[in-house]
Design a protein around this motif. Structure first.
Motif, PDB file in Angstrom:
ATOM      1  N   VAL A   6      37.473 -26.942 -14.607  1.00 47.36           N
ATOM      2  CA  VAL A   6      37.298 -25.486 -14.632  1.00 47.36           C
ATOM      3  C   VAL A   6      38.608 -24.855 -15.083  1.00 47.36           C
ATOM      4  CG1 VAL A   6      36.753 -23.457 -13.277  1.00 47.36           C
ATOM      5  CG2 VAL A   6      35.583 -25.602 -12.815  1.00 47.36           C
ATOM      6  N   ILE A  11      35.949 -20.232 -18.213  1.00 47.11           N
ATOM      7  CA  ILE A  11      35.569 -18.952 -17.609  1.00 47.11           C
ATOM      8  C   ILE A  11      35.328 -17.908 -18.694  1.00 47.11           C
ATOM      9  CG2 ILE A  11      36.326 -17.117 -16.050  1.00 47.11           C
ATOM     10  CD1 ILE A  11      35.667 -19.722 -14.642  1.00 47.11           C
ATOM     11  N   VAL A  27      31.375 -13.167 -10.529  1.00 49.20           N
ATOM     12  CA  VAL A  27      31.813 -14.495 -10.067  1.00 49.20           C
ATOM     13  C   VAL A  27      30.616 -15.405  -9.853  1.00 49.20           C
ATOM     14  CG1 VAL A  27      32.978 -15.752  -8.215  1.00 49.20           C
ATOM     15  CG2 VAL A  27      33.907 -13.579  -9.013  1.00 49.20           C
ATOM     16  N   VAL A  30      29.029 -16.337 -13.307  1.00 52.61           N
ATOM     17  CA  VAL A  30      29.860 -17.304 -14.027  1.00 52.61           C
ATOM     18  C   VAL A  30      29.744 -18.683 -13.364  1.00 52.61           C
ATOM     19  CG1 VAL A  30      32.246 -17.944 -14.576  1.00 52.61           C
ATOM     20  CG2 VAL A  30      31.470 -15.590 -14.904  1.00 52.61           C
ATOM     21  N   ARG A  31      29.773 -18.702 -12.027  1.00 50.57           N
ATOM     22  CA  ARG A  31      29.655 -19.981 -11.325  1.00 50.57           C
ATOM     23  C   ARG A  31      28.291 -20.624 -11.569  1.00 50.57           C
ATOM     24  NH1 ARG A  31      28.439 -21.973  -6.059  1.00 50.57           N
ATOM     25  NH2 ARG A  31      29.881 -23.633  -5.436  1.00 50.57           N
ATOM     26  N   GLY A  37      32.884 -25.215  -9.909  1.00 48.95           N
ATOM     27  CA  GLY A  37      33.965 -24.292  -9.629  1.00 48.95           C
ATOM     28  C   GLY A  37      33.735 -23.510  -8.354  1.00 48.95           C
ATOM     29  N   LYS A  39      34.504 -20.037  -5.892  1.00 48.92           N
ATOM     30  CA  LYS A  39      34.661 -18.602  -6.135  1.00 48.92           C
ATOM     31  C   LYS A  39      36.116 -18.188  -6.089  1.00 48.92           C
ATOM     32  CE  LYS A  39      30.095 -17.426  -4.345  1.00 48.92           C
ATOM     33  NZ  LYS A  39      29.334 -16.626  -3.372  1.00 48.92           N
ATOM     34  N   THR A  41      38.534 -19.811  -7.189  1.00 54.20           N
ATOM     35  CA  THR A  41      39.157 -20.198  -8.468  1.00 54.20           C
ATOM     36  C   THR A  41      38.653 -19.320  -9.616  1.00 54.20           C
ATOM     37  OG1 THR A  41      39.341 -22.468  -7.690  1.00 54.20           O
ATOM     38  CG2 THR A  41      39.523 -22.124 -10.049  1.00 54.20           C
ATOM     39  N   ILE A  42      37.356 -19.015  -9.600  1.00 55.87           N
ATOM     40  CA  ILE A  42      36.754 -18.260 -10.700  1.00 55.87           C
ATOM     41  C   ILE A  42      37.212 -16.803 -10.687  1.00 55.87           C
ATOM     42  CG2 ILE A  42      34.552 -17.467 -11.648  1.00 55.87           C
ATOM     43  CD1 ILE A  42      33.320 -20.054 -10.611  1.00 55.87           C
ATOM     44  N   LEU A  46      38.434 -14.747 -13.962  1.00 59.82           N
ATOM     45  CA  LEU A  46      37.532 -13.729 -14.514  1.00 59.82           C
ATOM     46  C   LEU A  46      38.228 -12.373 -14.603  1.00 59.82           C
ATOM     47  CD1 LEU A  46      34.682 -13.079 -15.477  1.00 59.82           C
ATOM     48  CD2 LEU A  46      34.037 -12.650 -13.104  1.00 59.82           C
TER      49      LEU A  46
END
Length: 349
Positions: A6, A11, A27, A30-31, A37, A39, A41-42, A46
């Motif tokens: 990831v 992203i 989030v 996208v996940r 991944g 949340k 980290t995302i 993002l």
């Protein structure tokens, strides 16, 4: 911790693909799009993508400060919710692992205690069986002892009878001797005859005495043997009593060990129930956090709806302002025309 693979590029591609579909990159979306991944980290990646793509300019006339505040509030709430959920999940996993280890330890302890209890029960059964055999042997020894004592008493009775018979024979012998001395004064023929008869009688008496002495010796030997056997039986009885006492003591110790093991087993079961209750409470806390996240998501949705409503009202206000501006321009033009006509009228007067 971010999962392997990831990156910011992933992203960005996922956010652009979601935006191409006419949806707002979030989030969760996208996940879901990446399928991997966390949340935590995302969310920052993002946010970086949004800052780099200048999404703040596409507000349809809405003040950028309001947009930034709403977005910042949304991201902060989302990050707080994600952080709390992730923290609760990690705490739950940690406590779950600890409870699993303690549960395995308790199960192993219970299995060991159960095996030890079975061993002790087997030992008790074996000891009980040995005790029964020893009790039976002791009873047999007591019966043999009673028989030996009966035989000994019988031998004593027979010995006394033999002694009495010997005494009677001796007395009879003395009487015979007295008669022999009394008749010794008789005639020679009578004396010779009496001597011969006396010799025969004496020989018979001697034979009887020897037989009685032999039987007495046998009785005394038998009595000695019976006494020795009786002493041996008494010693065996004492040894059996001591062994029985030792077995009873060992049996009491085993019973006490079993009671202690049962107590330890009950304590382990109580501890296991306490761990289960903590696990249930932790699951309830997780459910409460999930509910709180859902409430936060609802609040974010309400704020987003309010933002959309504000955008619509702002657009309506801008349209009204444009209409009023155009109308003002027309009025100003009409005013200028009226002023020009009024000025011409004044000049003509």
């Amino acid at each position: 911790m971010a999962r392997a693979g990831v990156t910011y590029h992933d992203i960005a591609k996922a956010a652009e693909a979601i935006k191409t579909q006419g949806q707002e990159p979030t989030v969760d979306r996208v996940r879901e799009h990446l399928g991997t991944g966390s949340k935590s980290t995302i969310a920052p990646l993002l946010k970086r993508w949004r800052s780099g793509n200048g999404e703040a300019a596409d507000v349809s006339g809405l003040p950028s400060d309001l947009v930034e505040v709403v977005k910042s509030l949304h991201e902060r709430v989302q990050q707080m919710a994600d952080h709390r959920i992730e923290q609760a999940r990690q705490e739950f996993e940690t406590l779950k692992e600890e409870l699993r280890k303690e549960l395995n330890h308790a199960n192993n302890t219970i299995a060991q205690l159960t095996a030890r209890q079975r061993d002790l029960e087997n030992q008790i059964a074996r000891i009980t069986e040995e005790k029964s055999l020893q009790d039976k042997s002791l009873e047999d020894a007591r019966v043999s002892l009673a028989k030996a004592e009966s035989q000994r008493d019988e031998a004593f009775t027979r010995t006394n009878d033999l002694k009495k018979s010997v005494s009677e024979l001796k007395q009879e012998n003395r009487d015979i001797r007295d008669h022999f001395d009394h008749y010794q004064q008789r005639t020679a023929d009578d004396r010779q005859q009496e001597r011969e008869q006396s010799r025969i009688v004496n020989q018979g008496l001697k034979d009887q005495i020897q037989d009685l002495q032999h039987r007495l010796a046998q009785a005394e030997s038998r009595t000695s043997e019976l006494l020795d056997a009786n002493a041996q039986l008494l010693r065996n009885a004492d040894e059996l009593k001591q062994a029985n006492a030792a077995l009873n003591s060992d049996l009491n110790g085993k019973i006490e060990d079993i009671q202690n093991l049962k107590h330890e087993l009950e304590e382990a079961a109580t501890k296991y129930r306490e761990y289960q209750r903590k696990n249930d409470q932790l699951a309830e806390n997780t459910a409460v956090l999930t509910t709180q996240k859902a409430d936060v998501d609802k609040q974010v949705a309400v704020l987003s709806q309010a933002l959309e409503t504000t955008k619509a009202e702002l657009k309506t206000t801008q349209n009204k302002a444009a209409f009023l501006t155009d109308e003002n321009k027309v009025i100003l033009q009409e005013k200028a025309v009226i002023q020009g006509q009024f000025k011409q009228l004044q000049e003509s007067l």
